[in-house]
Design a protein around this motif. Structure first.
Motif, mmCIF file in Angstrom:
data_model
loop_
_atom_site.group_PDB
_atom_site.id
_atom_site.type_symbol
_atom_site.label_atom_id
_atom_site.label_comp_id
_atom_site.label_asym_id
_atom_site.label_seq_id
_atom_site.Cartn_x
_atom_site.Cartn_y
_atom_site.Cartn_z
ATOM 1 N N PRO A 173 43.725 17.571 12.517
ATOM 2 C CA PRO A 173 44.850 17.988 11.682
ATOM 3 C C PRO A 173 44.519 19.229 10.861
ATOM 4 N N GLY A 174 45.381 20.222 10.931
ATOM 5 C CA GLY A 174 45.199 21.440 10.150
ATOM 6 C C GLY A 174 44.143 22.392 10.664
ATOM 7 N N LYS A 175 43.604 22.105 11.848
ATOM 8 C CA LYS A 175 42.551 22.959 12.407
ATOM 9 C C LYS A 175 42.948 23.463 13.784
ATOM 10 N N GLY A 176 42.224 24.454 14.255
ATOM 11 C CA GLY A 176 42.465 24.974 15.588
ATOM 12 C C GLY A 176 41.835 24.103 16.656
ATOM 13 N N ARG A 177 42.218 24.350 17.892
ATOM 14 C CA ARG A 177 41.644 23.592 19.006
ATOM 15 C C ARG A 177 40.216 24.070 19.237
ATOM 16 N N GLU A 178 39.304 23.114 19.434
ATOM 17 C CA GLU A 178 37.898 23.475 19.626
ATOM 18 C C GLU A 178 37.344 22.839 20.893
ATOM 19 N N PHE A 179 36.373 23.514 21.458
ATOM 20 C CA PHE A 179 35.685 23.054 22.656
ATOM 21 C C PHE A 179 34.849 21.824 22.345
ATOM 22 N N VAL A 180 34.859 20.851 23.251
ATOM 23 C CA VAL A 180 34.025 19.657 23.113
ATOM 24 C C VAL A 180 32.970 19.602 24.215
ATOM 25 N N ALA A 181 33.408 19.678 25.470
ATOM 26 C CA ALA A 181 32.469 19.548 26.590
ATOM 27 C C ALA A 181 33.131 20.057 27.855
ATOM 28 N N ARG A 182 32.292 20.434 28.819
ATOM 29 C CA ARG A 182 32.830 20.803 30.134
ATOM 30 C C ARG A 182 31.838 20.401 31.208
ATOM 31 N N ILE A 183 32.362 20.248 32.411
ATOM 32 C CA ILE A 183 31.532 19.888 33.561
ATOM 33 C C ILE A 183 31.938 20.742 34.730
ATOM 34 N N GLY A 184 30.947 21.342 35.385
ATOM 35 C CA GLY A 184 31.206 22.235 36.490
ATOM 36 C C GLY A 184 31.361 21.503 37.812
ATOM 37 N N ARG A 185 31.582 22.288 38.864
ATOM 38 C CA ARG A 185 31.806 21.739 40.203
ATOM 39 C C ARG A 185 30.636 20.883 40.667
ATOM 40 N N VAL A 186 29.428 21.312 40.316
ATOM 41 C CA VAL A 186 28.256 20.591 40.811
ATOM 42 C C VAL A 186 27.697 19.636 39.764
ATOM 43 N N GLY A 187 28.450 19.397 38.697
ATOM 44 C CA GLY A 187 28.039 18.428 37.693
ATOM 45 C C GLY A 187 27.258 19.000 36.528
ATOM 46 N N ASN A 188 27.102 20.300 36.482
ATOM 47 C CA ASN A 188 26.441 20.908 35.334
ATOM 48 C C ASN A 188 27.322 20.762 34.097
ATOM 49 N N THR A 189 26.702 20.480 32.969
ATOM 50 C CA THR A 189 27.465 20.164 31.759
ATOM 51 C C THR A 189 27.076 21.066 30.586
ATOM 52 N N LYS A 190 28.013 21.165 29.651
ATOM 53 C CA LYS A 190 27.770 21.897 28.403
ATOM 54 C C LYS A 190 28.526 21.156 27.306
ATOM 55 N N TYR A 191 27.921 21.080 26.113
ATOM 56 C CA TYR A 191 28.514 20.356 24.999
ATOM 57 C C TYR A 191 28.531 21.204 23.738
ATOM 58 N N ALA A 192 29.510 20.935 22.894
ATOM 59 C CA ALA A 192 29.486 21.496 21.552
ATOM 60 C C ALA A 192 28.327 20.866 20.783
ATOM 61 N N ASP A 193 27.722 21.634 19.889
ATOM 62 C CA ASP A 193 26.596 21.114 19.125
ATOM 63 C C ASP A 193 26.968 19.860 18.346
ATOM 64 N N VAL A 221 28.727 17.382 19.130
ATOM 65 C CA VAL A 221 28.830 16.132 19.897
ATOM 66 C C VAL A 221 27.615 15.888 20.786
ATOM 67 N N LYS A 222 26.719 16.839 20.838
ATOM 68 C CA LYS A 222 25.552 16.724 21.718
ATOM 69 C C LYS A 222 24.756 15.467 21.378
ATOM 70 N N GLY A 223 24.410 14.708 22.408
ATOM 71 C CA GLY A 223 23.652 13.482 22.204
ATOM 72 C C GLY A 223 24.507 12.257 21.930
ATOM 73 N N ARG A 224 25.799 12.469 21.675
ATOM 74 C CA ARG A 224 26.705 11.342 21.412
ATOM 75 C C ARG A 224 27.785 11.211 22.484
ATOM 76 N N PHE A 225 28.225 12.339 23.029
ATOM 77 C CA PHE A 225 29.294 12.336 24.034
ATOM 78 C C PHE A 225 28.697 12.664 25.403
ATOM 79 N N THR A 226 29.293 12.095 26.435
ATOM 80 C CA THR A 226 28.886 12.381 27.807
ATOM 81 C C THR A 226 30.114 12.629 28.660
ATOM 82 N N ILE A 227 30.149 13.779 29.306
ATOM 83 C CA ILE A 227 31.249 14.094 30.215
ATOM 84 C C ILE A 227 30.792 13.814 31.642
ATOM 85 N N SER A 228 31.700 13.290 32.453
ATOM 86 C CA SER A 228 31.382 13.036 33.852
ATOM 87 C C SER A 228 32.650 13.213 34.679
ATOM 88 N N ARG A 229 32.472 13.286 35.997
ATOM 89 C CA ARG A 229 33.631 13.446 36.866
ATOM 90 C C ARG A 229 33.503 12.537 38.075
#
Length: 115
Positions: free
Chosen positions: A41-61, A63-71
């Motif tokens: 609320p009251g803030k802009g949209r921010e990046f959380v995590a992404r996963i590439g075609r081959v499963g490579n991942t990147k996280y916002a600092d 959420v790192k260590g707490r969130f896991t993205i998968s496909r």
């Protein structure tokens, strides 16, 4: 037409867990990077995590260590497992992909972390 549909949000106590799901259609899912973003609320949209075609991942600092993205390419679905949730994780969470320089977004799912 590309469609992204998020689910799995809700109310959870601090320290709890939730798993978000984004079901996709109208796209060759396995070809594309998928991402999660959030907007508090009251803030802009921010990046959380992404996963590439081959499963490579990147996280916002934040959420790192707490969130896991998968496909799951067989189900055309991207997941976000969220553990050790904090009140500052409260936001609407959106699924995203970019196809031919066009951003596609789901309708969002509300996550509220509160005691």
């Amino acid at each position: 037409q590309v469609q992204l549909v998020e689910s799995g949000g809700g109310l959870v106590q601090p320290g709890g867990s939730l798993r978000l799901s984004c079901a996709t259609s109208g796209m060759l899912f396995s070809f594309y990077t998928m991402g999660w973003y959030r907007q508090a609320p009251g803030k802009g949209r921010e990046f959380v995590a992404r996963i590439g075609r081959v499963g490579n991942t990147k996280y916002a600092d934040s959420v790192k260590g707490r969130f896991t993205i998968s496909r799951d390419n067989a189900k055309n679905t991207v997941l976000l497992q969220m553990n050790s949730l904090k009140p500052e994780d409260t936001a609407v969470y959106y699924c995203n992909t970019n196809i031919s320089l066009v951003d596609y977004w789901g309708q969002g799912t509300q996550v509220t972390v509160s005691s």
